[in-house]
Write a protein that holds these residues in place. Structure first.
Motif, PDB file in Angstrom:
ATOM      1  N   ILE A   1       0.760  -1.030  -0.092  1.00  0.00           N
ATOM      2  CA  ILE A   1       0.170   0.105   0.153  1.00  0.00           C
ATOM      3  C   ILE A   1       0.842   1.312  -0.077  1.00  0.00           C
ATOM      4  CG2 ILE A   1      -1.715   1.108   1.453  1.00  0.00           C
ATOM      5  CD1 ILE A   1      -2.604  -1.420   2.313  1.00  0.00           C
ATOM      6  N   ASP A   2       0.646   1.983  -0.937  1.00  0.00           N
ATOM      7  CA  ASP A   2       1.671   3.328  -1.126  1.00  0.00           C
ATOM      8  C   ASP A   2       0.976   4.463  -0.060  1.00  0.00           C
ATOM      9  OD1 ASP A   2      -0.342   4.624  -2.212  1.00  0.00           O
ATOM     10  OD2 ASP A   2       0.252   4.650  -4.274  1.00  0.00           O
ATOM     11  N   ASN A   3       1.979   5.489  -0.107  1.00  0.00           N
ATOM     12  CA  ASN A   3       1.626   6.554   0.810  1.00  0.00           C
ATOM     13  C   ASN A   3       0.341   7.173   0.441  1.00  0.00           C
ATOM     14  OD1 ASN A   3       3.922   6.287   1.988  1.00  0.00           O
ATOM     15  ND2 ASN A   3       5.106   7.569   0.550  1.00  0.00           N
ATOM     16  N   THR A   4      -0.503   7.057  -0.627  1.00  0.00           N
ATOM     17  CA  THR A   4      -1.733   7.542  -0.966  1.00  0.00           C
ATOM     18  C   THR A   4      -2.915   6.817  -0.697  1.00  0.00           C
ATOM     19  OG1 THR A   4      -1.749   6.973  -3.252  1.00  0.00           O
ATOM     20  CG2 THR A   4      -0.734   9.064  -2.762  1.00  0.00           C
ATOM     21  N   GLY A   5      -2.455   5.449  -0.153  1.00  0.00           N
ATOM     22  CA  GLY A   5      -3.506   4.448   0.181  1.00  0.00           C
ATOM     23  C   GLY A   5      -4.075   3.403  -0.691  1.00  0.00           C
ATOM     24  N   ARG A   6      -3.234   3.517  -1.860  1.00  0.00           N
ATOM     25  CA  ARG A   6      -3.444   2.548  -3.101  1.00  0.00           C
ATOM     26  C   ARG A   6      -2.729   1.296  -2.757  1.00  0.00           C
ATOM     27  NH1 ARG A   6      -2.267   4.520  -8.364  1.00  0.00           N
ATOM     28  NH2 ARG A   6      -0.500   5.472  -7.397  1.00  0.00           N
ATOM     29  N   LYS A   7      -3.395   0.014  -3.251  1.00  0.00           N
ATOM     30  CA  LYS A   7      -2.629  -1.070  -3.408  1.00  0.00           C
ATOM     31  C   LYS A   7      -1.895  -1.106  -4.751  1.00  0.00           C
ATOM     32  CE  LYS A   7      -4.989  -4.703  -1.050  1.00  0.00           C
ATOM     33  NZ  LYS A   7      -5.877  -5.916  -0.984  1.00  0.00           N
ATOM     34  N   VAL A   8      -0.513  -1.507  -4.532  1.00  0.00           N
ATOM     35  CA  VAL A   8       0.344  -1.232  -5.750  1.00  0.00           C
ATOM     36  C   VAL A   8       0.904  -2.972  -5.958  1.00  0.00           C
ATOM     37  CG1 VAL A   8       2.292  -0.669  -6.729  1.00  0.00           C
ATOM     38  CG2 VAL A   8       1.172   0.904  -5.251  1.00  0.00           C
ATOM     39  N   PHE A   9       0.793  -3.392  -7.109  1.00  0.00           N
ATOM     40  CA  PHE A   9       1.417  -4.804  -7.649  1.00  0.00           C
ATOM     41  C   PHE A   9       2.584  -4.676  -8.354  1.00  0.00           C
ATOM     42  CE2 PHE A   9      -3.104  -5.100  -6.955  1.00  0.00           C
ATOM     43  CZ  PHE A   9      -3.201  -6.377  -6.095  1.00  0.00           C
ATOM     44  N   SER A  10       3.352  -5.100  -8.053  1.00  0.00           N
ATOM     45  CA  SER A  10       4.803  -4.872  -8.812  1.00  0.00           C
ATOM     46  C   SER A  10       5.552  -5.984  -9.027  1.00  0.00           C
ATOM     47  CB  SER A  10       5.621  -3.726  -8.818  1.00  0.00           C
ATOM     48  OG  SER A  10       6.741  -3.658  -9.288  1.00  0.00           O
ATOM     49  N   ASP A  11       6.707  -6.140 -10.037  1.00  0.00           N
ATOM     50  CA  ASP A  11       7.495  -7.514  -9.809  1.00  0.00           C
ATOM     51  C   ASP A  11       8.861  -6.889  -9.356  1.00  0.00           C
ATOM     52  OD1 ASP A  11       7.977  -5.750 -12.142  1.00  0.00           O
ATOM     53  OD2 ASP A  11       8.648  -7.523 -13.324  1.00  0.00           O
ATOM     54  N   THR A  12       8.976  -5.530  -8.839  1.00  0.00           N
ATOM     55  CA  THR A  12      10.123  -5.141  -8.185  1.00  0.00           C
ATOM     56  C   THR A  12       9.884  -4.619  -6.724  1.00  0.00           C
ATOM     57  OG1 THR A  12       9.646  -2.756  -8.970  1.00  0.00           O
ATOM     58  CG2 THR A  12      11.033  -4.181 -10.319  1.00  0.00           C
ATOM     59  N   ALA A  13      10.744  -4.498  -5.862  1.00  0.00           N
ATOM     60  CA  ALA A  13      10.475  -4.135  -4.479  1.00  0.00           C
ATOM     61  C   ALA A  13      10.100  -2.965  -4.498  1.00  0.00           C
ATOM     62  CB  ALA A  13      11.862  -4.332  -3.653  1.00  0.00           C
ATOM     63  N   PRO A  14       9.033  -2.466  -3.378  1.00  0.00           N
ATOM     64  CA  PRO A  14       8.593  -1.066  -3.263  1.00  0.00           C
ATOM     65  C   PRO A  14       9.905  -0.195  -2.907  1.00  0.00           C
ATOM     66  CG  PRO A  14       8.177  -2.576  -1.287  1.00  0.00           C
ATOM     67  CD  PRO A  14       8.856  -3.369  -2.215  1.00  0.00           C
ATOM     68  N   PRO A  15       9.703   1.251  -3.115  1.00  0.00           N
ATOM     69  CA  PRO A  15      10.410   2.095  -2.842  1.00  0.00           C
ATOM     70  C   PRO A  15      10.783   2.036  -1.354  1.00  0.00           C
ATOM     71  CG  PRO A  15       8.527   3.226  -3.711  1.00  0.00           C
ATOM     72  CD  PRO A  15       8.110   1.741  -3.601  1.00  0.00           C
ATOM     73  N   PRO A  16      12.142   2.782  -0.986  1.00  0.00           N
ATOM     74  CA  PRO A  16      12.451   2.720   0.347  1.00  0.00           C
ATOM     75  C   PRO A  16      11.653   3.299   1.472  1.00  0.00           C
ATOM     76  CG  PRO A  16      14.259   3.513  -1.040  1.00  0.00           C
ATOM     77  CD  PRO A  16      13.100   3.295  -1.740  1.00  0.00           C
ATOM     78  N   GLY A  17      10.722   4.485   0.978  1.00  0.00           N
ATOM     79  CA  GLY A  17       9.909   5.092   1.672  1.00  0.00           C
ATOM     80  C   GLY A  17       8.703   4.268   2.278  1.00  0.00           C
ATOM     81  N   ILE A  18       8.301   3.107   1.721  1.00  0.00           N
ATOM     82  CA  ILE A  18       7.253   2.393   2.216  1.00  0.00           C
ATOM     83  C   ILE A  18       7.712   1.574   3.481  1.00  0.00           C
ATOM     84  CG2 ILE A  18       5.799   0.788   1.552  1.00  0.00           C
ATOM     85  CD1 ILE A  18       5.430   2.980  -0.156  1.00  0.00           C
ATOM     86  N   PRO A  19       6.857   1.747   4.557  1.00  0.00           N
ATOM     87  CA  PRO A  19       7.049   1.005   5.621  1.00  0.00           C
ATOM     88  C   PRO A  19       6.714  -0.480   5.877  1.00  0.00           C
ATOM     89  CG  PRO A  19       5.364   2.344   6.236  1.00  0.00           C
ATOM     90  CD  PRO A  19       5.818   2.534   4.782  1.00  0.00           C
ATOM     91  N   ASP A  20       7.186  -1.425   6.405  1.00  0.00           N
ATOM     92  CA  ASP A  20       7.195  -2.763   6.341  1.00  0.00           C
ATOM     93  C   ASP A  20       5.837  -3.184   6.609  1.00  0.00           C
ATOM     94  OD1 ASP A  20       9.804  -3.172   5.664  1.00  0.00           O
ATOM     95  OD2 ASP A  20      10.582  -3.945   7.825  1.00  0.00           O
ATOM     96  N   LYS A  21       5.034  -2.579   7.563  1.00  0.00           N
ATOM     97  CA  LYS A  21       3.613  -2.837   7.753  1.00  0.00           C
ATOM     98  C   LYS A  21       2.778  -2.773   6.523  1.00  0.00           C
ATOM     99  CE  LYS A  21       2.129   1.634   9.536  1.00  0.00           C
ATOM    100  NZ  LYS A  21       1.485   2.222  10.601  1.00  0.00           N
ATOM    101  N   ASN A  22       3.085  -1.896   5.442  1.00  0.00           N
ATOM    102  CA  ASN A  22       2.349  -1.598   4.335  1.00  0.00           C
ATOM    103  C   ASN A  22       2.679  -2.621   3.303  1.00  0.00           C
ATOM    104  OD1 ASN A  22       1.379   0.347   5.814  1.00  0.00           O
ATOM    105  ND2 ASN A  22       1.956   2.004   4.260  1.00  0.00           N
ATOM    106  N   ILE A  23       3.707  -3.253   3.430  1.00  0.00           N
ATOM    107  CA  ILE A  23       3.976  -4.584   2.367  1.00  0.00           C
ATOM    108  C   ILE A  23       2.976  -5.674   2.649  1.00  0.00           C
ATOM    109  CG2 ILE A  23       5.913  -6.117   1.433  1.00  0.00           C
ATOM    110  CD1 ILE A  23       7.764  -3.899   2.386  1.00  0.00           C
TER     111      ILE A  23
END
Length: 170
Positions: free
Chosen positions: A21-43
């Protein structure tokens, strides 16, 4: 065979996706890791994780432990001596059910013994009366009970009366 193996390996790699879940609250699906600003609880999901629920729960628990001033909920209440109240309630309920079942079995046995007692006393009264008793044999034929069979039946009925009714008054 090699084609099947290669296809299965490719399909497994297709499922190796990240979900967060990104900083705006949307679910993001990707084949790459999330950016460093995303907390572990949102993964929510990462490659190699068993399930999103366990990853999210583990991440949330880790975040809760690392927060300063965050009080962790005790697993067991110290006022109860370290006992789980729900488990104790289930144990008590099981004990009550077991006692009720045991009482029901005891009541059924007592009723059966009382019925046996009544029938044995009636049979003994018949044999003691001296009236001629007729029984049906294995072939379905009627035959009179002689003195030896009468004594044998009275002995058997006395044993039933003694075991199911208590001592016989003679």
């Amino acid at each position: 065979m090699a084609l099947v193996l290669m296809t299965s390996v490719m399909s497994v790699s297709a499922f190796a996706q990240w979900q967060w879940i990104d900083n705006t609250g949307r679910k993001v699906f990707s084949d790459t890791a999330p950016p460093p600003g995303i907390p572990d609880k949102n993964i929510l999901k990462q490659p190699g994780a068993r399930s999103p629920a366990t990853t999210a729960t583990a991440s949330a628990a880790a975040d809760e432990k690392t927060k300063p001033g965050a009080a962790s909920a005790p697993a067991l209440d110290p006022s109860t001596g370290g006992k789980d109240e729900a488990l104790e309630a289930k144990k008590k309920q099981a004990e009550v059910a077991a006692k009720a079942e045991k009482k029901a079995a005891t009541d059924r046995l007592a009723k059966a013994r009382a019925d046996n007692c009544v029938q044995a006393k009636q049979g003994k009264a018949t044999y003691d009366s001296g009236v001629r008793v007729v029984i049906t044999n294995a072939k379905g034929e009627r035959e009179f009970v002689d003195d030896a069979k009468r004594a044998e039946q009275i002995k058997r009925l006395n044993e039933i009366i003694q075991s199911d009714c208590g001592p016989v008054a003679q």
